[in-house]
Design a protein around this motif. Structure first.
Motif, PDB file in Angstrom:
ATOM      1  N   TYR A 261      42.358  23.678  44.713  1.00  0.00           N
ATOM      2  CA  TYR A 261      42.282  23.619  46.164  1.00  0.00           C
ATOM      3  C   TYR A 261      41.018  24.330  46.626  1.00  0.00           C
ATOM      4  O   TYR A 261      40.367  25.049  45.865  1.00  0.00           O
ATOM      5  N   THR A 262      40.672  24.120  47.897  1.00  0.00           N
ATOM      6  CA  THR A 262      39.474  24.734  48.479  1.00  0.00           C
ATOM      7  C   THR A 262      39.878  25.612  49.652  1.00  0.00           C
ATOM      8  O   THR A 262      40.606  25.157  50.539  1.00  0.00           O
ATOM      9  N   LEU A 263      39.427  26.864  49.662  1.00  0.00           N
ATOM     10  CA  LEU A 263      39.785  27.812  50.713  1.00  0.00           C
ATOM     11  C   LEU A 263      38.526  28.450  51.298  1.00  0.00           C
ATOM     12  O   LEU A 263      37.588  28.776  50.579  1.00  0.00           O
ATOM     13  N   ARG A 264      38.561  28.655  52.620  1.00  0.00           N
ATOM     14  CA  ARG A 264      37.457  29.343  53.291  1.00  0.00           C
ATOM     15  C   ARG A 264      38.058  30.339  54.272  1.00  0.00           C
ATOM     16  O   ARG A 264      38.932  29.967  55.079  1.00  0.00           O
ATOM     17  N   PHE A 265      37.603  31.581  54.217  1.00  0.00           N
ATOM     18  CA  PHE A 265      38.171  32.648  55.038  1.00  0.00           C
ATOM     19  C   PHE A 265      37.196  33.077  56.128  1.00  0.00           C
ATOM     20  O   PHE A 265      35.979  33.099  55.931  1.00  0.00           O
ATOM     21  N   ASP A 266      37.755  33.439  57.275  1.00  0.00           N
ATOM     22  CA  ASP A 266      36.970  33.905  58.440  1.00  0.00           C
ATOM     23  C   ASP A 266      37.545  35.271  58.835  1.00  0.00           C
ATOM     24  O   ASP A 266      38.624  35.357  59.412  1.00  0.00           O
ATOM     25  N   ILE A 267      36.799  36.331  58.517  1.00  0.00           N
ATOM     26  CA  ILE A 267      37.297  37.697  58.692  1.00  0.00           C
ATOM     27  C   ILE A 267      36.801  38.280  59.995  1.00  0.00           C
ATOM     28  O   ILE A 267      35.588  38.341  60.235  1.00  0.00           O
ATOM     29  N   PRO A 268      37.689  38.717  60.901  1.00  0.00           N
ATOM     30  CA  PRO A 268      37.244  39.285  62.175  1.00  0.00           C
ATOM     31  C   PRO A 268      36.617  40.664  62.003  1.00  0.00           C
ATOM     32  O   PRO A 268      37.038  41.448  61.161  1.00  0.00           O
ATOM     33  N   LYS A 269      35.599  40.926  62.817  1.00  0.00           N
ATOM     34  CA  LYS A 269      34.923  42.230  62.829  1.00  0.00           C
ATOM     35  C   LYS A 269      34.876  42.731  64.266  1.00  0.00           C
ATOM     36  O   LYS A 269      34.437  42.013  65.171  1.00  0.00           O
ATOM     37  N   TYR A 270      35.302  43.970  64.484  1.00  0.00           N
ATOM     38  CA  TYR A 270      35.224  44.585  65.809  1.00  0.00           C
ATOM     39  C   TYR A 270      34.093  45.618  65.821  1.00  0.00           C
ATOM     40  O   TYR A 270      33.676  46.120  64.779  1.00  0.00           O
ATOM     41  N   GLN A 271      33.600  45.925  67.002  1.00  0.00           N
ATOM     42  CA  GLN A 271      32.506  46.881  67.136  1.00  0.00           C
ATOM     43  C   GLN A 271      32.938  48.286  66.717  1.00  0.00           C
ATOM     44  O   GLN A 271      34.098  48.645  66.859  1.00  0.00           O
TER      45      GLN A 271
ATOM     46  N   ALA B  48      44.864  41.522  49.006  1.00  0.00           N
ATOM     47  CA  ALA B  48      46.200  41.580  49.593  1.00  0.00           C
ATOM     48  C   ALA B  48      46.695  40.189  49.960  1.00  0.00           C
ATOM     49  O   ALA B  48      45.920  39.317  50.370  1.00  0.00           O
ATOM     50  N   ALA B  49      47.992  39.983  49.850  1.00  0.00           N
ATOM     51  CA  ALA B  49      48.582  38.700  50.251  1.00  0.00           C
ATOM     52  C   ALA B  49      48.304  38.410  51.716  1.00  0.00           C
ATOM     53  O   ALA B  49      48.078  37.253  52.111  1.00  0.00           O
ATOM     54  N   GLU B  50      48.290  39.468  52.544  1.00  0.00           N
ATOM     55  CA  GLU B  50      48.095  39.301  53.974  1.00  0.00           C
ATOM     56  C   GLU B  50      46.693  38.825  54.343  1.00  0.00           C
ATOM     57  O   GLU B  50      46.441  38.454  55.486  1.00  0.00           O
ATOM     58  N   PHE B  51      45.784  38.826  53.365  1.00  0.00           N
ATOM     59  CA  PHE B  51      44.422  38.337  53.614  1.00  0.00           C
ATOM     60  C   PHE B  51      44.432  36.871  54.027  1.00  0.00           C
ATOM     61  O   PHE B  51      43.499  36.402  54.695  1.00  0.00           O
ATOM     62  N   TYR B  52      45.474  36.158  53.678  1.00  0.00           N
ATOM     63  CA  TYR B  52      45.560  34.740  54.034  1.00  0.00           C
ATOM     64  C   TYR B  52      45.679  34.508  55.536  1.00  0.00           C
ATOM     65  O   TYR B  52      45.552  33.372  55.991  1.00  0.00           O
ATOM     66  N   GLN B  53      45.901  35.562  56.313  1.00  0.00           N
ATOM     67  CA  GLN B  53      45.891  35.377  57.767  1.00  0.00           C
ATOM     68  C   GLN B  53      44.482  35.057  58.268  1.00  0.00           C
ATOM     69  O   GLN B  53      44.322  34.612  59.413  1.00  0.00           O
ATOM     70  N   PHE B  54      43.476  35.248  57.432  1.00  0.00           N
ATOM     71  CA  PHE B  54      42.096  34.939  57.800  1.00  0.00           C
ATOM     72  C   PHE B  54      41.635  33.581  57.243  1.00  0.00           C
ATOM     73  O   PHE B  54      40.470  33.217  57.402  1.00  0.00           O
ATOM     74  N   LEU B  55      42.529  32.855  56.619  1.00  0.00           N
ATOM     75  CA  LEU B  55      42.177  31.550  56.056  1.00  0.00           C
ATOM     76  C   LEU B  55      41.880  30.549  57.165  1.00  0.00           C
ATOM     77  O   LEU B  55      42.665  30.398  58.110  1.00  0.00           O
ATOM     78  N   ASN B  56      40.738  29.866  57.053  1.00  0.00           N
ATOM     79  CA  ASN B  56      40.410  28.818  58.018  1.00  0.00           C
ATOM     80  C   ASN B  56      41.384  27.661  57.827  1.00  0.00           C
ATOM     81  O   ASN B  56      41.505  27.106  56.735  1.00  0.00           O
ATOM     82  N   LEU B  57      42.057  27.296  58.915  1.00  0.00           N
ATOM     83  CA  LEU B  57      43.124  26.298  58.855  1.00  0.00           C
ATOM     84  C   LEU B  57      42.702  24.926  59.357  1.00  0.00           C
ATOM     85  O   LEU B  57      43.539  24.026  59.460  1.00  0.00           O
ATOM     86  N   SER B  58      41.432  24.744  59.647  1.00  0.00           N
ATOM     87  CA  SER B  58      40.993  23.523  60.302  1.00  0.00           C
ATOM     88  C   SER B  58      40.575  22.420  59.329  1.00  0.00           C
ATOM     89  O   SER B  58      40.067  21.389  59.750  1.00  0.00           O
ATOM     90  N   THR B  59      40.793  22.637  58.033  1.00  0.00           N
ATOM     91  CA  THR B  59      40.487  21.603  57.053  1.00  0.00           C
ATOM     92  C   THR B  59      41.626  21.499  56.049  1.00  0.00           C
ATOM     93  O   THR B  59      42.346  22.476  55.792  1.00  0.00           O
ATOM     94  N   THR B  60      41.786  20.319  55.475  1.00  0.00           N
ATOM     95  CA  THR B  60      42.754  20.137  54.401  1.00  0.00           C
ATOM     96  C   THR B  60      42.192  20.716  53.117  1.00  0.00           C
ATOM     97  O   THR B  60      40.989  20.952  52.996  1.00  0.00           O
ATOM     98  N   THR B  61      43.075  20.946  52.148  1.00  0.00           N
ATOM     99  CA  THR B  61      42.643  21.632  50.929  1.00  0.00           C
ATOM    100  C   THR B  61      42.865  20.831  49.662  1.00  0.00           C
ATOM    101  O   THR B  61      42.640  21.332  48.569  1.00  0.00           O
ATOM    102  N   GLY B  62      43.332  19.593  49.770  1.00  0.00           N
ATOM    103  CA  GLY B  62      43.414  18.723  48.608  1.00  0.00           C
ATOM    104  C   GLY B  62      44.541  19.018  47.650  1.00  0.00           C
ATOM    105  O   GLY B  62      44.377  18.898  46.429  1.00  0.00           O
TER     106      GLY B  62
END
Length: 336
Positions: A326-336, A143-157
């Motif tokens: 470009y380089t992308l890294r995603f961080d997906i939240p998990k709830y109990q 999904a396009a909305e998956f990009y809300q989990f993209l780690n934003l703390s690094t540049t992507t070149g």
């Protein structure tokens, strides 16, 4: 003219292909991991309900029958009245109408309730809508909305010329500013496409009054200052009650007197306050909007709009689709 071939190696074998079939641009590099949070999705929803979230979703509005009077030509509210999302006193309150307000349409639903049209502007969301955008499982990696989990703390070149041509071309005050966004990203360790997407959303594609130098500030918090034109590319300080005035005053206080200063300074504010904050570590759009690491009350959230993260994500997904390498890294939240 003869065809040119290049030697390639794949899976341990050596072969030859036409050189025109090979790209000189590196492919996208993508990875993902998950962060576990120590509470349930239900608890997350309850926490956010109490934080006055807003939405521009449209809801059918209902009010008690006795709250309205018809004088033969118009309907008028008899007192301050809560319009609800259902013909039921237990339905959530979408918005409030003041005494004397005149609804444009009124239709009787039953002996106790009227329907008064569809909501517009910013209103209180339903719990179901809030739950939907909070639940990471509703946004798979396709999904396009998956990009809300993209780690934003690094540049992507990304490449400045490519961004100017494919993303910023025709974008008002932001056209041709790719190098400034890349400079801001490198200085603050922030994803470049995020900065661009955020600025485009907040400025209406580079056309808003705050972005285009239409705001001249002569006082800040009631104190007279030397009049200067200001720029604000990320809507920082633009509170809902008076966005242009407050956003302009904030820009003045930060010295954002050129578009470039507003881009660089805005990136610094976002980086220090959210993405690279030592306190909050809100390094994805999801974390910026919801701050899931805070297990107490909902605090330090970038926006009140429940759709802010998914709207930004859709823009980022589209722009990355225009680019190469470009380089992308995603961080997906998990709830109990």
């Amino acid at each position: 003219m003869g065809k040119k071939y290049a030697q390639v190696q794949l899976d341990g074998a050596t072969g030859y292909v036409q050189a025109k079939c090979l790209s000189t641009t590196r492919p996208a590099e993508i990875s993902a991991f998950a962060t576990q949070y120590p509470y349930s999705l239900d608890a997350a929803v309850n926490k956010q309900v109490n934080a006055s979230p807003q939405t521009d979703n449209h809801y059918t509005l209902y009010v008690p029958k006795d709250s309205l009077t018809f004088d033969g030509t118009k309907w008028t509210f008899n007192w301050d009245t809560d319009a609800r999302g259902g013909a039921d006193g237990n339905a959530w309150i979408v918005k409030r109408y003041g005494q004397g307000t005149q609804p444009s349409t009124v239709q009787q639903v039953n002996d106790a309730w009227y329907q008064i049209g569809i909501s517009t502007g910013w209103v209180n969301p339903s719990t179901n809508d809030l739950r939907y955008v909070l639940d990471p499982n509703n946004f798979p990696n396709t999904a396009a909305e998956f990009y809300q989990f993209l780690n934003l703390s690094t540049t992507t070149g990304i490449n400045a010329d490519e961004v100017n041509a494919k993303i910023l071309n025709g974008r008002g005050i932001l056209a041709g500013k790719a190098a400034t966004f890349i400079q801001a990203a490198n200085e603050q360790h922030i994803n470049e496409i995020y900065l661009i997407a955020h600025a485009l959303l907040e400025t209406g594609n580079g056309a808003s009054a705050l972005a285009t130098g239409q705001m001249t500030v002569s006082s800040v918090n009631g104190q007279a200052v030397e009049p200067k034109v200001v720029y604000n590319m990320f809507g920082i300080g633009a509170v809902d009650s008076d966005p242009n005035t407050k956003g302009a005053e904030f820009a003045y206080s930060q010295g954002w007197f050129t578009p470039e200063a507003a881009i660089l300074g805005g990136a610094q504010f976002i980086g220090q306050s959210y993405i690279n904050s030592a306190t909050y570590h809100q390094d994805t759009l999801y974390k910026m909007r919801w701050n899931p690491a805070n297990t107490g009350n909902a605090t330090h959230q970038y926006a009140s709009d429940i759709g802010w993260a998914v709207k930004q994500a859709r823009i980022m997904n589209y722009y990355y689709g225009l680019l190469s390498g470009y380089t992308l890294r995603f961080d997906i939240p998990k709830y109990q």
